[in-house]
Enzyme design. Structure first.
Site, PDB file in Angstrom:
ATOM      1  N   TRP A 150       0.811  -1.222   0.000  1.00 16.86           N
ATOM      2  CA  TRP A 150       0.000   0.000   0.000  1.00 16.86           C
ATOM      3  C   TRP A 150       0.844   1.270   0.000  1.00 16.86           C
ATOM      4  O   TRP A 150       0.317   2.346  -0.219  1.00 16.86           O
ATOM      5  CB  TRP A 150      -0.937   0.007   1.232  1.00 16.86           C
ATOM      6  N   ASN A 151       2.141   1.182   0.280  1.00 14.40           N
ATOM      7  CA  ASN A 151       2.875   2.439   0.491  1.00 14.40           C
ATOM      8  C   ASN A 151       3.165   3.181  -0.816  1.00 14.40           C
ATOM      9  O   ASN A 151       3.236   4.396  -0.837  1.00 14.40           O
ATOM     10  CB  ASN A 151       4.144   2.219   1.319  1.00 14.40           C
ATOM     11  N   LYS A 174      -2.436  -8.821  -7.309  1.00 14.67           N
ATOM     12  CA  LYS A 174      -3.241  -8.631  -6.092  1.00 14.67           C
ATOM     13  C   LYS A 174      -2.733  -7.392  -5.366  1.00 14.67           C
ATOM     14  O   LYS A 174      -1.610  -7.371  -4.865  1.00 14.67           O
ATOM     15  CB  LYS A 174      -3.118  -9.832  -5.149  1.00 14.67           C
ATOM     16  N   PRO A 175      -3.570  -6.340  -5.308  1.00 10.74           N
ATOM     17  CA  PRO A 175      -3.125  -5.128  -4.622  1.00 10.74           C
ATOM     18  C   PRO A 175      -3.305  -5.266  -3.111  1.00 10.74           C
ATOM     19  O   PRO A 175      -3.993  -6.171  -2.639  1.00 10.74           O
ATOM     20  CB  PRO A 175      -4.080  -4.063  -5.176  1.00 10.74           C
ATOM     21  N   ALA A 176      -2.700  -4.349  -2.370  1.00  9.42           N
ATOM     22  CA  ALA A 176      -2.870  -4.361  -0.907  1.00  9.42           C
ATOM     23  C   ALA A 176      -4.308  -3.973  -0.556  1.00  9.42           C
ATOM     24  O   ALA A 176      -4.927  -3.164  -1.251  1.00  9.42           O
ATOM     25  CB  ALA A 176      -1.890  -3.374  -0.282  1.00  9.42           C
ATOM     26  N   GLY A 227       6.799  -6.352   0.072  1.00  7.15           N
ATOM     27  CA  GLY A 227       6.100  -6.307   1.352  1.00  7.15           C
ATOM     28  C   GLY A 227       7.043  -6.696   2.470  1.00  7.15           C
ATOM     29  O   GLY A 227       8.261  -6.485   2.390  1.00  7.15           O
ATOM     30  N   SER A 228       6.459  -7.300   3.503  1.00  6.16           N
ATOM     31  CA  SER A 228       7.234  -7.573   4.712  1.00  6.16           C
ATOM     32  C   SER A 228       8.179  -8.760   4.523  1.00  6.16           C
ATOM     33  O   SER A 228       7.931  -9.659   3.700  1.00  6.16           O
ATOM     34  CB  SER A 228       6.278  -7.864   5.870  1.00  6.16           C
ATOM     35  N   GLU A 249      11.006  -8.033  -2.873  1.00  3.92           N
ATOM     36  CA  GLU A 249      11.553  -6.750  -2.421  1.00  3.92           C
ATOM     37  C   GLU A 249      10.952  -6.528  -1.046  1.00  3.92           C
ATOM     38  O   GLU A 249       9.766  -6.236  -0.917  1.00  3.92           O
ATOM     39  CB  GLU A 249      11.176  -5.670  -3.442  1.00  3.92           C
ATOM     40  N   LEU A 250      11.788  -6.724  -0.032  1.00  8.19           N
ATOM     41  CA  LEU A 250      11.272  -6.796   1.339  1.00  8.19           C
ATOM     42  C   LEU A 250      11.717  -5.574   2.152  1.00  8.19           C
ATOM     43  O   LEU A 250      12.149  -4.582   1.590  1.00  8.19           O
ATOM     44  CB  LEU A 250      11.729  -8.107   1.973  1.00  8.19           C
ATOM     45  N   CYS A 283      10.182   1.608   2.228  1.00  9.94           N
ATOM     46  CA  CYS A 283      11.127   0.558   2.626  1.00  9.94           C
ATOM     47  C   CYS A 283      12.589   1.002   2.502  1.00  9.94           C
ATOM     48  O   CYS A 283      13.456   0.416   3.120  1.00  9.94           O
ATOM     49  CB  CYS A 283      10.862  -0.734   1.855  1.00  9.94           C
ATOM     50  N   GLU A 380      13.095  -2.300  10.897  1.00  6.65           N
ATOM     51  CA  GLU A 380      12.521  -1.028  10.435  1.00  6.65           C
ATOM     52  C   GLU A 380      11.285  -0.658  11.245  1.00  6.65           C
ATOM     53  O   GLU A 380      10.515  -1.511  11.668  1.00  6.65           O
ATOM     54  CB  GLU A 380      12.216  -1.084   8.938  1.00  6.65           C
ATOM     55  N   GLU A 457      14.303  -5.049  -9.418  1.00  3.94           N
ATOM     56  CA  GLU A 457      13.253  -4.482 -10.252  1.00  3.94           C
ATOM     57  C   GLU A 457      13.764  -3.162 -10.797  1.00  3.94           C
ATOM     58  O   GLU A 457      14.583  -2.501 -10.171  1.00  3.94           O
ATOM     59  CB  GLU A 457      11.996  -4.243  -9.414  1.00  3.94           C
TER      60      GLU A 457
HETATM   61  P1  ADP Z   1       2.738  -4.712   5.007  1.00  5.72           P
HETATM   62  O1  ADP Z   1       3.077  -5.002   6.420  1.00  5.72           O
HETATM   63  O2  ADP Z   1       3.541  -3.639   4.377  1.00  5.72           O
HETATM   64  O3  ADP Z   1       1.272  -4.594   4.731  1.00  5.72           O
HETATM   65  P2  ADP Z   1       2.634  -7.369   3.952  1.00  5.72           P
HETATM   66  O4  ADP Z   1       3.780  -8.236   3.627  1.00  5.72           O
HETATM   67  O5  ADP Z   1       1.724  -7.804   5.048  1.00  5.72           O
HETATM   68  O6  ADP Z   1       3.263  -5.955   4.212  1.00  5.72           O
HETATM   69  O7  ADP Z   1       1.730  -7.112   2.677  1.00  5.72           O
HETATM   70  C1  ADP Z   1       2.210  -6.819   1.398  1.00  5.72           C
HETATM   71  C2  ADP Z   1       1.281  -7.452   0.369  1.00  5.72           C
HETATM   72  O8  ADP Z   1       1.303  -8.862   0.559  1.00  5.72           O
HETATM   73  C3  ADP Z   1      -0.179  -7.050   0.487  1.00  5.72           C
HETATM   74  O9  ADP Z   1      -0.759  -7.035  -0.813  1.00  5.72           O
HETATM   75  C4  ADP Z   1      -0.763  -8.165   1.334  1.00  5.72           C
HETATM   76  O10 ADP Z   1      -2.164  -8.301   1.166  1.00  5.72           O
HETATM   77  C5  ADP Z   1      -0.016  -9.349   0.760  1.00  5.72           C
HETATM   78  N1  ADP Z   1       0.067 -10.531   1.642  1.00  5.72           N
HETATM   79  C6  ADP Z   1       0.106 -10.566   2.993  1.00  5.72           C
HETATM   80  N2  ADP Z   1       0.139 -11.849   3.441  1.00  5.72           N
HETATM   81  C7  ADP Z   1       0.137 -12.639   2.330  1.00  5.72           C
HETATM   82  C8  ADP Z   1       0.134 -14.076   2.110  1.00  5.72           C
HETATM   83  N3  ADP Z   1       0.211 -14.939   3.113  1.00  5.72           N
HETATM   84  N4  ADP Z   1       0.122 -14.510   0.814  1.00  5.72           N
HETATM   85  C9  ADP Z   1       0.075 -13.649  -0.200  1.00  5.72           C
HETATM   86  N5  ADP Z   1       0.052 -12.313  -0.061  1.00  5.72           N
HETATM   87  C10 ADP Z   1       0.091 -11.800   1.181  1.00  5.72           C
END
Ligand code: ADP
Length: 484
Positions: A150-151, A174-176, A227-228, A249-250, A283, A380, A457
């Site tokens: 989402w950021n 799949k968006p956030a 994401g995370s 990209e974490l 990030c 972070e 990327e």
């Molecule tokens: P943040 O803490 O920045 O939201 P996340 O890693 O939780 O980071 O989320 C980043 C993206 O990954 C979002 O689109 C979220 O919906 C998706 N996501 C989170 N958990 C899963 C999962 N188990 N499988 C696939 N996508 C996921």
């Protein structure tokens, strides 16, 4: 007017099978911005099927024609920049000027990759025998899944989808959950640019069931995720079952080194630009500030004075410097981490807590004397919070900067060229900004080392991540000369 976002599957905008929708709220006001259709495994599978059906045709489309489609996407993003930026500010919170910048960067990803589509060169290899010809072809990986955060709700889609499409892959995205409407706005540009049905698909909804389809459907050949670290590791582990390609990209935990010979005004501005852009939810943003000891006190005093003067407020107000955080849990967590550090002896130079609502505002925060073992040291913070430490010499600065499992971005400020090169080379990071707090551009590789991810990327590396190399060995008939 509230927007009603739908899924985009096989070239059409569709509701979820069961009609499910989720509300999307403005983090600055709590107001409902709109609703988004919530798909699940069935919709995700349909999207994968559409992408798989479209793949042979798209892969066979001549590169200039793919490039032309991507150029049209870039042009549409440019034409709709104001409207998409306004939606982004409403949905995600960042100040309008930052949102406009992000839409511009998204367009850049499409334009740059449109140009790069025409330069996906293979090569020929000298053979060991007269009758052979050896070719290395580069071909698209196949259906690629993009999971975005989402950021940077538009740019992360662009950074994944533009190179994928340029390479000849088809995609499912799949968006956030917090930012699906900006994703719809980007996909409207893809649709209006005339991409063939099924080439790009959008499925919003609960992460795990949709992720499960991406991970287990054999038609999906690559997963690209931002994401995370926690989720990235889980995806990599599970992708191994069918050896899907991953690019991850974490999180980062960026050190920001300021040497005493730096231009101090530039360095202060650099810290603010790096740390407080997007309310610290980037990030690659500065997370640990290390300042050479003899410059530490005056530098921190100058920085604190500038930070105290920043305006925190809704992103729609042109006077706002720092917008809201994405949600209440993130703001509460940041407050708890700061409180714990202060209870352990940290000195608060400014900020330190949430600001009155209704939005999720957090006062930009600077801390020194942070006790060892603080969460601020470990990983972070993803908030407008920055901890600072003095250092004595270059080796110590580099050692402390590298003393983390993460390795996405690092920054250093100095006017000494030799030191700049030495330290940039010694930092164990995928990205280093030398006197530059905002290093992201479409033409450069972006990504991390260590636990900050795999793959790159952006730039030529970005499109390479969506290509496989195929070796073709040709044995020729001897021919009239008998030599082949
Ligand atoms: P943040 O803490 O920045 O939201 P996340 O890693 O939780 O980071 O989320 C980043 C993206 O990954 C979002 O689109 C979220 O919906 C998706 N996501 C989170 N958990 C899963 C999962 N188990 N499988 C696939 N996508 C996921």
């Amino acid at each position: 007017m509230a927007r009603e976002g739908r899924l985009y599957i096989g070239g059409g905008w569709v509701p979820a099978h069961d009609g499910a929708v989720a509300e999307v709220r403005d983090p600055a006001t709590g107001a409902v911005v709109g609703t988004m259709a919530q798909g699940g495994p069935a919709e995700a599978t349909e999207a994968v099927a559409a992408a798989a059906a479209a793949f042979p045709g798209w892969a066979a489309t001549p590169a200039p024609a793919r490039a032309e489609a991507l150029r049209r996407v870039a042009a549409l993003l440019g034409e709709r920049r104001e409207a998409i930026a306004a939606l982004m500010t409403a949905e995600q919170g960042k100040p309008l000027a930052e949102a406009r910048g992000e839409v511009g960067l998204t367009a850049d990803y499409f334009l740059w990759n449109a140009e790069e589509a025409r330069r996906v060169y293979g090569h020929t290899i000298p053979a060991s025998t007269a009758g052979k010809r050896l070719l290395a072809l580069r071909q698209p990986v196949g259906v690629s899944a993009a999971i975005t955060p989402w950021n940077f709700p538009a740019a992360m889609i662009g950074r994944k989808i533009a190179p994928a499409l340029a390479a000849g892959c088809t995609v499912v995205c799949k968006p956030a959950p917090a930012t699906p409407l900006v994703a719809c706005a980007v996909f409207e540009c893809l649709h209006d640019a005339g991409l063939p049905a099924g080439v790009a698909n959008l499925v919003a909804g609960p992460a795990e069931p949709i992720g499960e389809v991406f991970l287990t459907d054999p038609r999906v050949r690559k997963i690209s995720f931002t994401g995370s670290v926690r989720v990235g590791k889980e995806l990599m582990r599970r992708a191994a079952a069918s050896m899907k390609r991953v690019s991850l990209e974490l999180g980062g935990h960026a050190p920001f080194l300021v040497f005493a010979d730096a231009d101090m005004e530039q360095a202060v501005a650099g810290v603010i630009a790096s740390k407080l852009r997007n309310a610290g939810q980037t990030c690659i943003c500065a997370d640990r500030l290390y300042v050479e000891a003899r410059a530490f006190e005056p530098f921190m005093a100058a920085l604190a004075e500038r930070v105290r003067g920043l305006r925190v407020g809704p992103g729609t107000d042109p006077a706002t410097d720092v917008g809201p955080m994405i949600g209440a849990p993130a703001a509460l967590r940041a407050e708890r981490v700061v409180e714990e550090a202060v209870a352990g002896g940290a000195r608060l130079l400014c900020g330190g807590s949430r600001l009155p609502g209704p939005g999720h505002f957090f006062a930009p925060t600077l801390l020194t004397d942070v006790p060892s073992g603080s969460a601020l040291e470990a990983a972070e913070i993803f908030a407008p919070v920055l901890a600072a430490w003095p250092f004595e010499h270059e080796e110590e600065a580099v050692r402390r900067a590298n003393d983390t499992p993460f390795g996405l971005a690092a920054y250093l400020y100095t006017r000494d060229l030799s030191r700049a090169v030495r330290v940039a080379e010694a930092l164990e990071y995928g990205i280093v900004g030398v006197n530059d707090p905002v290093p992201t551009v479409a033409q450069a590789p972006f990504g991390g080392v260590k636990e900050s991810g795999v793959g790159r990327e952006g730039g030529a590396e970005g499109i390479a991540g969506y290509l496989e190399t195929k070796f073709v060995s040709l044995a020729l008939d001897p021919g009239p000369s008998g030599r082949g």
